[in-house]
Design an enzyme around this catalytic site. Sequence first.
Site, PDB file in Angstrom:
ATOM      1  N   CYS A 139       0.846  -1.206   0.000  1.00  0.00           N
ATOM      2  CA  CYS A 139       0.000   0.000   0.000  1.00  0.00           C
ATOM      3  C   CYS A 139       0.877   1.249   0.000  1.00  0.00           C
ATOM      4  CB  CYS A 139      -0.910  -0.073   1.221  1.00  0.00           C
ATOM      5  SG  CYS A 139      -1.458   1.472   1.909  1.00  0.00           S
ATOM      6  N   CYS A 185       0.486   3.847   2.700  1.00  0.00           N
ATOM      7  CA  CYS A 185       1.010   3.352   3.992  1.00  0.00           C
ATOM      8  C   CYS A 185       2.489   3.689   4.124  1.00  0.00           C
ATOM      9  CB  CYS A 185       0.827   1.837   4.109  1.00  0.00           C
ATOM     10  SG  CYS A 185      -0.887   1.308   4.104  1.00  0.00           S
TER      11      CYS A 185
END
Lengths: 306, 108
Positions: free
Chosen positions: B32, B35
Amino acid sequence: MDNAYQLLIVGGGPAGLSAGLYAARSRLHAVLLERAMLGGQIMNAELVENYPGFPQGISGAELGSLMEQQAQKYGLEMVMAEVEGIALSGDGKIVSTGEGSYHAKAVIIAGGSEHSKLGVPGEEDFTGRGVSYCAMCDGAFFSEQAIAVVGGGNVALNDALFLTRFASKVVIIHRRDQLRATRILQERAFAENKIAFLWDTVVESIKGDTQVRELGLRNVKTGEESGLEVSGVFIAVGLSPNTGYLSGLLALSPQGFILVNDRMETEVPGIFAAGDVRAGSARQVASAVGDGATAAISAERFLSSA
Amino acid sequence: MSEPLNVDDTSFKDVVLGAEMPFLVDFWAPWCAPCRVIAPVVEQLAVEYEGRIGFAKVNVDENARVATEYGIRSIPTLLLFKDGKPMTQIVGARPRAELKKHLDASLT
Protein backbone atom coordinates in the site's frame (compact mmCIF):
# COMPACT_ATOMS: atom_id res chain seq x y z
CA MET A 1 13.46 36.84 7.26
CA ASP A 2 12.71 33.22 8.21
CA ASN A 3 11.46 30.83 5.57
CA ALA A 4 11.93 33.34 2.73
CA TYR A 5 12.12 32.02 -0.82
CA GLN A 6 11.96 33.29 -4.36
CA LEU A 7 9.42 30.67 -5.34
CA LEU A 8 7.05 28.54 -3.30
CA ILE A 9 5.24 25.60 -4.88
CA VAL A 10 2.05 24.30 -3.29
CA GLY A 11 1.58 20.58 -3.91
CA GLY A 12 3.89 17.66 -4.66
CA GLY A 13 2.06 15.82 -7.43
CA PRO A 14 3.25 15.65 -11.05
CA ALA A 15 2.54 19.37 -11.69
CA GLY A 16 4.29 20.59 -8.55
CA LEU A 17 7.25 18.24 -8.90
CA SER A 18 7.74 19.26 -12.55
CA ALA A 19 7.60 22.93 -11.60
CA GLY A 20 10.07 22.17 -8.82
CA LEU A 21 12.42 20.36 -11.18
CA TYR A 22 12.47 23.32 -13.57
CA ALA A 23 12.87 25.81 -10.71
CA ALA A 24 15.73 23.85 -9.16
CA ARG A 25 17.55 23.58 -12.48
CA SER A 26 17.12 27.35 -12.90
CA ARG A 27 18.80 27.70 -9.50
CA LEU A 28 15.83 29.53 -8.05
CA HIS A 29 15.66 29.51 -4.28
CA ALA A 30 12.51 27.40 -4.18
CA VAL A 31 10.56 25.26 -1.75
CA LEU A 32 7.77 22.78 -2.38
CA LEU A 33 5.11 22.16 0.27
CA GLU A 34 3.16 18.90 0.27
CA ARG A 35 0.47 18.18 2.83
CA ALA A 36 0.36 14.39 2.84
CA MET A 37 1.82 12.40 -0.04
CA LEU A 38 4.62 13.37 -2.42
CA GLY A 39 3.69 12.04 -5.85
CA GLY A 40 0.05 13.02 -5.40
CA GLN A 41 -2.99 11.17 -6.70
CA ILE A 42 -1.02 8.88 -9.02
CA MET A 43 0.49 7.16 -5.98
CA ASN A 44 -2.84 5.31 -5.79
CA ALA A 45 -2.86 4.26 -9.45
CA GLU A 46 -1.90 0.66 -10.01
CA LEU A 47 -0.55 1.18 -13.51
CA VAL A 48 -0.17 4.37 -15.55
CA GLU A 49 -0.37 3.35 -19.19
CA ASN A 50 -0.77 6.72 -20.89
CA TYR A 51 2.33 8.56 -19.75
CA PRO A 52 4.75 8.60 -22.69
CA GLY A 53 8.12 6.99 -22.25
CA PHE A 54 6.90 3.88 -20.44
CA PRO A 55 5.60 1.54 -23.16
CA GLN A 56 4.92 -1.26 -20.63
CA GLY A 57 3.18 1.15 -18.27
CA ILE A 58 4.56 2.10 -14.89
CA SER A 59 3.06 1.85 -11.41
CA GLY A 60 1.78 5.19 -10.15
CA ALA A 61 3.80 4.85 -6.96
CA GLU A 62 6.99 4.28 -8.94
CA LEU A 63 6.33 7.16 -11.33
CA GLY A 64 5.59 9.51 -8.44
CA SER A 65 8.72 8.44 -6.64
CA LEU A 66 10.87 8.88 -9.77
CA MET A 67 9.53 12.41 -10.22
CA GLU A 68 10.35 13.17 -6.59
CA GLN A 69 13.90 11.78 -6.97
CA GLN A 70 14.49 13.82 -10.11
CA ALA A 71 13.48 17.08 -8.43
CA GLN A 72 15.55 16.16 -5.38
CA LYS A 73 18.60 15.43 -7.52
CA TYR A 74 18.73 19.09 -8.53
CA GLY A 75 18.33 20.27 -4.96
CA LEU A 76 14.65 21.13 -4.67
CA GLU A 77 13.73 21.64 -1.04
CA MET A 78 10.56 19.76 -0.08
CA VAL A 79 8.66 20.20 3.16
CA MET A 80 5.65 18.32 4.50
CA ALA A 81 3.13 20.99 5.45
CA GLU A 82 -0.48 21.76 4.63
CA VAL A 83 -1.16 25.23 3.24
CA GLU A 84 -3.96 27.01 5.07
CA GLY A 85 -3.92 30.41 3.39
CA ILE A 86 -2.10 32.77 1.05
CA ALA A 87 -1.98 36.52 1.65
CA LEU A 88 -0.41 39.34 -0.33
CA SER A 89 2.19 41.48 1.41
CA GLY A 90 3.79 44.28 -0.60
CA ASP A 91 5.27 42.60 -3.66
CA GLY A 92 5.50 39.23 -1.90
CA LYS A 93 3.20 36.50 -0.68
CA ILE A 94 2.82 35.03 2.78
CA VAL A 95 1.85 31.38 2.80
CA SER A 96 0.55 30.13 6.13
CA THR A 97 0.69 26.41 6.91
CA GLY A 98 0.02 24.02 9.76
CA GLU A 99 3.77 24.14 10.39
CA GLY A 100 4.47 27.89 10.26
CA SER A 101 4.59 30.68 7.66
CA TYR A 102 6.60 31.07 4.48
CA HIS A 103 7.42 34.15 2.43
CA ALA A 104 7.89 34.03 -1.32
CA LYS A 105 8.06 36.42 -4.25
CA ALA A 106 6.19 34.01 -6.49
CA VAL A 107 3.84 31.10 -5.81
CA ILE A 108 2.82 28.21 -8.03
CA ILE A 109 -0.35 26.52 -6.86
CA ALA A 110 -0.37 22.87 -7.88
CA GLY A 111 -2.46 21.56 -5.02
CA GLY A 112 -4.42 19.16 -7.21
CA SER A 113 -7.80 17.82 -6.38
CA GLU A 114 -9.30 15.14 -4.26
CA HIS A 115 -11.98 12.57 -4.87
CA SER A 116 -15.48 13.97 -4.78
CA LYS A 117 -17.90 12.46 -2.33
CA LEU A 118 -21.37 11.22 -3.16
CA GLY A 119 -22.84 13.16 -0.26
CA VAL A 120 -25.34 10.45 0.67
CA PRO A 121 -26.35 9.16 4.11
CA GLY A 122 -23.95 6.53 5.42
CA GLU A 123 -21.00 7.59 3.26
CA GLU A 124 -19.07 9.28 6.04
CA ASP A 125 -20.01 6.76 8.75
CA PHE A 126 -18.79 3.81 6.71
CA THR A 127 -15.61 5.37 5.33
CA GLY A 128 -12.87 2.88 6.12
CA ARG A 129 -15.52 0.25 6.89
CA GLY A 130 -16.58 -0.58 3.34
CA VAL A 131 -16.71 2.85 1.72
CA SER A 132 -13.43 3.46 -0.08
CA TYR A 133 -11.90 5.98 -2.47
CA CYS A 134 -8.78 3.91 -3.16
CA ALA A 135 -9.15 0.55 -4.88
CA MET A 136 -5.40 -0.05 -4.76
CA CYS A 137 -5.31 0.41 -0.99
CA ASP A 138 -8.42 -1.45 -0.01
CA GLY A 139 -9.26 -3.98 -2.73
CA ALA A 140 -7.62 -6.87 -0.90
CA PHE A 141 -10.09 -6.59 1.99
CA PHE A 142 -12.91 -7.71 -0.30
CA SER A 143 -11.67 -11.10 -1.34
CA GLU A 144 -14.53 -13.26 -2.76
CA GLN A 145 -17.11 -10.61 -1.90
CA ALA A 146 -19.59 -8.65 -3.99
CA ILE A 147 -18.74 -4.97 -4.27
CA ALA A 148 -19.81 -1.90 -6.22
CA VAL A 149 -17.94 0.85 -8.01
CA VAL A 150 -19.71 4.18 -8.50
CA GLY A 151 -18.77 6.25 -11.55
CA GLY A 152 -18.22 5.94 -15.28
CA GLY A 153 -14.86 7.58 -15.94
CA ASN A 154 -11.32 6.26 -16.28
CA VAL A 155 -10.74 5.96 -12.56
CA ALA A 156 -14.00 4.03 -12.04
CA LEU A 157 -13.19 1.54 -14.79
CA ASN A 158 -9.57 1.10 -13.77
CA ASP A 159 -10.74 0.50 -10.20
CA ALA A 160 -13.37 -2.02 -11.30
CA LEU A 161 -10.88 -3.94 -13.44
CA PHE A 162 -8.34 -4.01 -10.62
CA LEU A 163 -10.96 -5.14 -8.10
CA THR A 164 -11.91 -8.20 -10.17
CA ARG A 165 -8.70 -9.76 -8.85
CA PHE A 166 -10.20 -9.97 -5.39
CA ALA A 167 -13.96 -9.61 -5.54
CA SER A 168 -16.40 -12.30 -6.64
CA LYS A 169 -18.45 -9.67 -8.46
CA VAL A 170 -18.06 -5.97 -9.27
CA VAL A 171 -21.13 -3.90 -10.13
CA ILE A 172 -20.45 -0.57 -11.81
CA ILE A 173 -23.17 1.93 -10.93
CA HIS A 174 -23.36 4.84 -13.34
CA ARG A 175 -25.86 7.66 -13.48
CA ARG A 176 -25.88 7.80 -17.28
CA ASP A 177 -26.44 5.17 -19.97
CA GLN A 178 -22.93 5.43 -21.37
CA LEU A 179 -19.41 5.67 -20.00
CA ARG A 180 -17.03 8.63 -20.08
CA ALA A 181 -14.00 6.37 -19.79
CA THR A 182 -11.53 5.96 -22.62
CA ARG A 183 -12.47 3.29 -25.20
CA ILE A 184 -9.76 0.81 -24.38
CA LEU A 185 -10.89 0.63 -20.76
CA GLN A 186 -14.52 0.25 -21.81
CA GLU A 187 -13.58 -2.69 -24.04
CA ARG A 188 -11.73 -4.38 -21.18
CA ALA A 189 -14.59 -3.82 -18.73
CA PHE A 190 -17.27 -5.13 -21.12
CA ALA A 191 -15.14 -8.24 -21.73
CA GLU A 192 -14.70 -9.00 -18.03
CA ASN A 193 -17.13 -11.63 -16.71
CA LYS A 194 -17.03 -10.45 -13.13
CA ILE A 195 -18.13 -6.92 -14.05
CA ALA A 196 -21.81 -6.01 -14.36
CA PHE A 197 -23.33 -2.60 -15.08
CA LEU A 198 -26.26 -0.74 -13.58
CA TRP A 199 -27.06 2.15 -15.93
CA ASP A 200 -29.00 5.33 -15.20
CA THR A 201 -28.64 4.58 -11.52
CA VAL A 202 -27.57 6.64 -8.55
CA VAL A 203 -26.71 5.64 -4.99
CA GLU A 204 -29.11 7.23 -2.51
CA SER A 205 -27.85 5.69 0.72
CA ILE A 206 -25.23 3.35 2.16
CA LYS A 207 -26.46 1.02 4.89
CA GLY A 208 -24.89 -1.55 7.17
CA ASP A 209 -24.02 -2.44 10.73
CA THR A 210 -20.34 -2.60 11.63
CA GLN A 211 -19.61 -2.54 7.91
CA VAL A 212 -21.37 -1.84 4.62
CA ARG A 213 -24.16 -4.32 3.76
CA GLU A 214 -26.41 -2.65 1.24
CA LEU A 215 -26.74 0.29 -1.14
CA GLY A 216 -30.04 2.08 -1.67
CA LEU A 217 -30.34 2.79 -5.41
CA ARG A 218 -32.64 4.83 -7.62
CA ASN A 219 -33.07 4.65 -11.37
CA VAL A 220 -32.95 8.25 -12.62
CA LYS A 221 -35.15 7.52 -15.66
CA THR A 222 -37.91 5.43 -14.10
CA GLY A 223 -37.61 6.65 -10.50
CA GLU A 224 -37.68 3.03 -9.37
CA GLU A 225 -35.90 2.34 -6.08
CA SER A 226 -34.00 -0.83 -5.27
CA GLY A 227 -31.36 -2.28 -2.99
CA LEU A 228 -28.03 -3.92 -3.81
CA GLU A 229 -26.29 -6.15 -1.31
CA VAL A 230 -22.55 -5.48 -1.30
CA SER A 231 -19.87 -5.45 1.37
CA GLY A 232 -17.96 -2.58 -0.15
CA VAL A 233 -18.42 0.43 -2.38
CA PHE A 234 -15.62 2.22 -4.20
CA ILE A 235 -16.50 5.79 -5.09
CA ALA A 236 -14.91 7.28 -8.23
CA VAL A 237 -17.22 10.10 -9.26
CA GLY A 238 -14.68 12.75 -10.15
CA LEU A 239 -12.44 15.22 -8.45
CA SER A 240 -12.90 18.45 -6.50
CA PRO A 241 -10.10 21.03 -6.51
CA ASN A 242 -8.24 21.79 -3.29
CA THR A 243 -8.89 25.53 -3.44
CA GLY A 244 -11.08 26.25 -0.42
CA TYR A 245 -8.35 28.41 1.12
CA LEU A 246 -8.06 30.62 -1.99
CA SER A 247 -11.52 32.16 -2.23
CA GLY A 248 -11.30 35.94 -2.12
CA LEU A 249 -7.69 35.90 -3.35
CA LEU A 250 -7.98 34.39 -6.83
CA ALA A 251 -10.67 34.10 -9.47
CA LEU A 252 -12.11 30.59 -9.40
CA SER A 253 -14.47 28.81 -11.76
CA PRO A 254 -17.95 27.94 -10.43
CA GLN A 255 -16.58 24.48 -9.57
CA GLY A 256 -13.67 26.02 -7.68
CA PHE A 257 -10.87 25.56 -10.23
CA ILE A 258 -8.31 28.37 -10.59
CA LEU A 259 -8.63 30.53 -13.71
CA VAL A 260 -5.33 30.98 -15.57
CA ASN A 261 -4.14 32.11 -19.00
CA ASP A 262 -2.01 29.95 -21.27
CA ARG A 263 1.14 30.94 -19.35
CA MET A 264 -0.47 29.55 -16.18
CA GLU A 265 -0.73 33.08 -14.75
CA THR A 266 -3.62 33.87 -12.42
CA GLU A 267 -5.03 37.38 -12.20
CA VAL A 268 -2.64 38.12 -9.31
CA PRO A 269 0.90 38.93 -10.53
CA GLY A 270 3.35 36.34 -9.25
CA ILE A 271 0.75 33.66 -8.53
CA PHE A 272 0.53 30.79 -11.00
CA ALA A 273 -1.50 27.57 -11.09
CA ALA A 274 -0.73 24.22 -12.67
CA GLY A 275 -2.25 20.78 -13.06
CA ASP A 276 -5.64 19.48 -11.87
CA VAL A 277 -6.25 22.54 -9.77
CA ARG A 278 -6.58 24.90 -12.73
CA ALA A 279 -9.70 25.39 -14.80
CA GLY A 280 -9.59 23.63 -18.15
CA SER A 281 -7.00 21.04 -17.18
CA ALA A 282 -7.21 17.71 -19.00
CA ARG A 283 -6.43 16.15 -15.60
CA GLN A 284 -3.83 13.77 -16.90
CA VAL A 285 -0.29 13.18 -15.63
CA ALA A 286 0.98 14.20 -19.07
CA SER A 287 -0.87 17.53 -19.03
CA ALA A 288 0.02 18.21 -15.39
CA VAL A 289 3.77 17.97 -16.02
CA GLY A 290 3.37 20.32 -18.99
CA ASP A 291 1.51 22.81 -16.82
CA GLY A 292 4.20 22.54 -14.16
CA ALA A 293 6.98 23.29 -16.63
CA THR A 294 5.04 26.22 -18.12
CA ALA A 295 4.28 27.68 -14.69
CA ALA A 296 7.92 27.42 -13.60
CA ILE A 297 9.14 29.15 -16.75
CA SER A 298 6.54 31.90 -16.28
CA ALA A 299 7.51 32.26 -12.62
CA GLU A 300 11.17 32.55 -13.52
CA ARG A 301 10.34 35.27 -16.06
CA PHE A 302 8.27 37.08 -13.44
CA LEU A 303 11.10 36.90 -10.89
CA SER A 304 13.73 38.18 -13.27
CA SER A 305 11.57 41.13 -14.32
CA ALA A 306 10.48 42.03 -10.79
CA MET B 1 10.37 3.36 23.23
CA SER B 2 10.79 5.83 20.45
CA GLU B 3 9.91 3.55 17.52
CA PRO B 4 6.45 2.13 16.82
CA LEU B 5 6.19 -1.45 18.12
CA ASN B 6 5.28 -4.19 15.70
CA VAL B 7 2.33 -5.95 17.27
CA ASP B 8 0.45 -9.00 16.02
CA ASP B 9 -2.84 -10.79 16.64
CA THR B 10 -1.42 -12.31 19.80
CA SER B 11 0.37 -9.37 21.38
CA PHE B 12 -2.19 -6.71 20.47
CA LYS B 13 -4.32 -7.15 23.57
CA ASP B 14 -1.50 -6.90 26.07
CA VAL B 15 0.40 -4.13 24.36
CA VAL B 16 -2.36 -1.83 23.17
CA LEU B 17 -5.49 -2.60 25.18
CA GLY B 18 -3.62 -3.06 28.41
CA ALA B 19 -1.61 0.14 28.10
CA GLU B 20 -2.03 2.94 30.59
CA MET B 21 -1.33 5.67 28.08
CA PRO B 22 -3.19 6.31 24.81
CA PHE B 23 -1.97 4.20 21.90
CA LEU B 24 -1.90 5.02 18.20
CA VAL B 25 -2.06 1.92 16.01
CA ASP B 26 -1.06 2.11 12.34
CA PHE B 27 -2.78 -0.61 10.27
CA TRP B 28 -0.74 -1.11 7.11
CA ALA B 29 0.40 -3.55 4.42
CA PRO B 30 3.58 -3.70 2.35
CA TRP B 31 1.75 -3.24 -0.97
CA CYS B 32 0.00 0.00 0.00
CA ALA B 33 1.71 3.18 -1.26
CA PRO B 34 -0.04 5.62 1.10
CA CYS B 35 1.01 3.35 3.99
CA ARG B 36 4.65 3.88 3.05
CA VAL B 37 3.94 7.62 3.04
CA ILE B 38 2.41 7.71 6.49
CA ALA B 39 4.97 5.41 8.15
CA PRO B 40 7.76 8.00 8.54
CA VAL B 41 5.22 10.53 9.85
CA VAL B 42 4.10 8.05 12.51
CA GLU B 43 7.75 7.35 13.36
CA GLN B 44 8.39 11.08 13.88
CA LEU B 45 5.32 11.38 16.07
CA ALA B 46 6.46 8.39 18.13
CA VAL B 47 9.63 10.30 18.99
CA GLU B 48 7.77 13.52 19.66
CA TYR B 49 5.18 11.94 21.98
CA GLU B 50 7.52 9.46 23.63
CA GLY B 51 6.43 8.64 27.16
CA ARG B 52 2.97 10.16 26.66
CA ILE B 53 1.44 8.12 23.82
CA GLY B 54 2.35 4.62 22.69
CA PHE B 55 2.75 3.76 19.01
CA ALA B 56 2.23 0.41 17.31
CA LYS B 57 2.01 -1.03 13.80
CA VAL B 58 -0.16 -3.91 12.62
CA ASN B 59 0.59 -5.58 9.30
CA VAL B 60 -2.95 -6.49 8.18
CA ASP B 61 -1.72 -9.15 5.74
CA GLU B 62 -0.29 -11.17 8.60
CA ASN B 63 -2.76 -10.20 11.31
CA ALA B 64 -6.22 -10.44 9.84
CA ARG B 65 -7.86 -11.16 13.19
CA VAL B 66 -7.19 -7.84 14.87
CA ALA B 67 -7.89 -5.93 11.64
CA THR B 68 -11.24 -7.70 11.29
CA GLU B 69 -12.10 -7.18 14.93
CA TYR B 70 -11.88 -3.42 14.48
CA GLY B 71 -13.58 -3.48 11.07
CA ILE B 72 -10.50 -2.20 9.23
CA ARG B 73 -11.31 -2.18 5.50
CA SER B 74 -9.10 0.71 4.37
CA ILE B 75 -5.42 1.21 4.84
CA PRO B 76 -3.66 3.10 6.07
CA THR B 77 -6.01 3.42 9.04
CA LEU B 78 -4.76 4.93 12.26
CA LEU B 79 -6.77 3.94 15.32
CA LEU B 80 -6.22 5.90 18.48
CA PHE B 81 -6.98 3.86 21.62
CA LYS B 82 -7.60 5.26 25.05
CA ASP B 83 -8.36 3.05 28.09
CA GLY B 84 -8.47 0.02 25.83
CA LYS B 85 -11.14 1.45 23.52
CA PRO B 86 -10.84 2.90 20.02
CA MET B 87 -11.41 6.65 20.32
CA THR B 88 -10.58 8.08 16.89
CA GLN B 89 -10.26 6.50 13.45
CA ILE B 90 -8.18 8.30 10.83
CA VAL B 91 -8.36 6.87 7.31
CA GLY B 92 -5.79 7.61 4.58
CA ALA B 93 -2.57 9.60 4.51
CA ARG B 94 -3.37 12.79 6.42
CA PRO B 95 -1.24 15.86 7.22
CA ARG B 96 0.99 15.69 10.29
CA ALA B 97 -0.67 18.72 11.90
CA GLU B 98 -4.06 16.98 11.70
CA LEU B 99 -2.69 13.84 13.34
CA LYS B 100 -1.19 15.95 16.11
CA LYS B 101 -4.58 17.49 16.87
CA HIS B 102 -6.03 14.03 17.46
CA LEU B 103 -3.06 12.98 19.56
CA ASP B 104 -3.24 16.13 21.67
CA ALA B 105 -6.97 15.58 22.18
CA SER B 106 -6.28 12.10 23.52
CA LEU B 107 -4.04 13.56 26.23
CA THR B 108 -6.70 15.77 27.75
